[in-house]
Design a protein around this motif. Structure first.
Motif, PDB file in Angstrom:
ATOM      1  N   ILE A  40       0.829  -1.202   0.000  1.00 25.82           N
ATOM      2  CA  ILE A  40       0.000   0.000   0.000  1.00 25.82           C
ATOM      3  C   ILE A  40       0.865   1.255   0.000  1.00 25.82           C
ATOM      4  O   ILE A  40       0.663   2.178  -0.802  1.00 25.82           O
ATOM      5  N   ASN A  41       1.857   1.303   0.882  1.00 31.72           N
ATOM      6  CA  ASN A  41       2.707   2.483   0.976  1.00 31.72           C
ATOM      7  C   ASN A  41       3.536   2.681  -0.287  1.00 31.72           C
ATOM      8  O   ASN A  41       3.748   3.811  -0.735  1.00 31.72           O
ATOM      9  N   SER A  42       4.000   1.571  -0.868  1.00 36.24           N
ATOM     10  CA  SER A  42       4.809   1.662  -2.079  1.00 36.24           C
ATOM     11  C   SER A  42       4.006   2.230  -3.243  1.00 36.24           C
ATOM     12  O   SER A  42       4.451   3.167  -3.924  1.00 36.24           O
ATOM     13  N   LEU A  43       2.821   1.685  -3.484  1.00 36.61           N
ATOM     14  CA  LEU A  43       2.023   2.144  -4.615  1.00 36.61           C
ATOM     15  C   LEU A  43       1.542   3.581  -4.408  1.00 36.61           C
ATOM     16  O   LEU A  43       1.575   4.391  -5.344  1.00 36.61           O
ATOM     17  N   LEU A  47       2.408   6.682  -6.999  1.00 38.48           N
ATOM     18  CA  LEU A  47       1.374   7.497  -7.625  1.00 38.48           C
ATOM     19  C   LEU A  47       1.452   8.946  -7.156  1.00 38.48           C
ATOM     20  O   LEU A  47       1.257   9.884  -7.946  1.00 38.48           O
ATOM     21  N   TYR A  48       1.759   9.147  -5.892  1.00 38.51           N
ATOM     22  CA  TYR A  48       1.880  10.507  -5.367  1.00 38.51           C
ATOM     23  C   TYR A  48       3.014  11.248  -6.064  1.00 38.51           C
ATOM     24  O   TYR A  48       2.870  12.421  -6.453  1.00 38.51           O
ATOM     25  N   ARG A  49       4.152  10.585  -6.238  1.00 38.82           N
ATOM     26  CA  ARG A  49       5.287  11.209  -6.915  1.00 38.82           C
ATOM     27  C   ARG A  49       4.956  11.480  -8.376  1.00 38.82           C
ATOM     28  O   ARG A  49       5.391  12.484  -8.950  1.00 38.82           O
ATOM     29  N   PRO A 195       3.386   0.532 -10.809  1.00 34.56           N
ATOM     30  CA  PRO A 195       2.986   1.126 -12.081  1.00 34.56           C
ATOM     31  C   PRO A 195       4.177   1.314 -13.021  1.00 34.56           C
ATOM     32  O   PRO A 195       5.310   1.524 -12.584  1.00 34.56           O
ATOM     33  N   TYR A 196       3.865   1.238 -14.322  1.00 37.29           N
ATOM     34  CA  TYR A 196       4.836   1.482 -15.381  1.00 37.29           C
ATOM     35  C   TYR A 196       4.220   2.440 -16.389  1.00 37.29           C
ATOM     36  O   TYR A 196       3.003   2.410 -16.628  1.00 37.29           O
ATOM     37  N   LEU A 197       5.037   3.264 -16.993  1.00 33.61           N
ATOM     38  CA  LEU A 197       4.566   4.082 -18.094  1.00 33.61           C
ATOM     39  C   LEU A 197       4.221   3.179 -19.276  1.00 33.61           C
ATOM     40  O   LEU A 197       4.689   2.036 -19.342  1.00 33.61           O
ATOM     41  N   MET A 203       7.940   3.067 -12.596  1.00 29.57           N
ATOM     42  CA  MET A 203       7.921   4.214 -11.702  1.00 29.57           C
ATOM     43  C   MET A 203       8.686   3.849 -10.431  1.00 29.57           C
ATOM     44  O   MET A 203       8.508   2.763  -9.883  1.00 29.57           O
ATOM     45  N   THR A 204       9.524   4.738  -9.983  1.00 30.03           N
ATOM     46  CA  THR A 204      10.336   4.477  -8.802  1.00 30.03           C
ATOM     47  C   THR A 204       9.638   5.006  -7.545  1.00 30.03           C
ATOM     48  O   THR A 204       8.786   5.883  -7.613  1.00 30.03           O
ATOM     49  N   THR A 205      10.047   4.458  -6.420  1.00 31.18           N
ATOM     50  CA  THR A 205       9.547   4.942  -5.135  1.00 31.18           C
ATOM     51  C   THR A 205      10.540   5.950  -4.561  1.00 31.18           C
ATOM     52  O   THR A 205      11.672   6.077  -5.033  1.00 31.18           O
TER      53      THR A 205
END
Length: 271
Positions: A40-43, A47-49, A195-197, A203-205
């Motif tokens: 949860i925290n990773s995703l 997405l936030y970034r 997620p990926y483009l 996408m990195t954390t």
């Protein structure tokens, strides 16, 4: 993401922090296991970034969503949801669809033993049918449970359709214009969905960015250390050459002095 605003329209209501009479907490833990917390925290972080520069994309993290004015029972609390077109600020205690003039576009639930049956069945109808969300994904991050990654969407006619996987472990979000794919993270002991483009770029954390920064910093420091050591070796070699040159010059001077003395002695003997 470039031109993400082309994928949504602005919400018709106003950002609403709290409406009296609608609870915003139930005292239940957000994540049942460490695996769920990591996922949860990773995703959410990714997405936030990705969307932090867009003021009209709202991310929810275990927030209550009330979707029928006057009926407090019409309430859900997805692990993560995305509302395209709703102002990101101010932070909401809950999300009220009638006040905001918008509904979540994409919803994520991560399966746990206590909610998995509802997540697979009842919530599909609630999220996409009753509430009007556009997409819904479920995923099992717990390595001790069988792998499961599924998604549904609501088409223009309102029909709910399950997504198909063109690539193993991968589903595409039309609303977010992102690929979502899970991989086993051995070090974390979690089946991690990320997620990926559309071109496949992951996408990195924030943690990964920090690790990359630290690695780049370490490499720069190592490179600088090697440069400093090489310069020190050059300086030491130059100093040794100078010492050797001085010794050679001193020896040559002694030889010249001895030659002068020898010439004087010869002249004295020849008289």
């Amino acid at each position: 993401m470039d031109n993400i605003n082309e994928f949504y329209t602005k919400a018709t209501g106003q950002p609403t922090v709290y409406i009296e009479g609608y609870p915003f907490a139930d005292g239940e833990p957000m994540a049942e296991t460490i695996s769920h917390a990591i996922q949860i925290n990773s995703l959410f972080d990714q997405l936030y970034r990705l969307y932090h520069s867009d003021p009209y994309i709202l991310l929810g993290l275990d927030n209550f969503i009330y979707y029928s004015e006057g009926d407090r029972k019409k309430c859900v609390a997805p692990d993560i949801f995305v509302v395209l077109g709703a102002k990101r600020t101010p932070p909401r205690r809950s999300f009220y669809t009638w006040a905001e003039g918008a509904t979540p576009d994409t919803i994520f639930e991560f399966l746990s033993d206590s909610t998995k049956n509802d997540d697979r069945d009842r919530k599909v109808q609630i999220y996409l049918g009753e509430m009007g969300a556009k997409e819904y994904f479920i995923h099992q991050p717990d390595m001790e449970r069988p792998a499961e990654f599924r998604g549904w969407y609501r088409d223009t006619s309102g029909e709910i359709i399950e997504m198909t996987q063109d690539t193993p472990r991968t589903l595409f979000s039309e609303k977010l214009n992102l690929l979502f794919k899970w991989n086993v993270e051995v070090d974390l002991e979690v089946r991690l969905l990320r997620p990926y483009l559309p071109d496949g770029t992951p996408m990195t954390t924030s943690i990964e960015i920090q690790e990359l920064y630290e690695e780049e910093k370490r490499l720069r420091e190592e490179d600088q250390q090697q440069r400093d050591e090489a310069q020190q070796q050059r300086d030491e070699a130059q100093q040794q050459r100078r010492i050797a040159e001085v010794k050679v010059e001193e020896q040559a001077e002694k030889i010249r002095e001895q030659a002068v003395e020898l010439e004087k002695l010869r002249q004295q003997l020849g008289k």
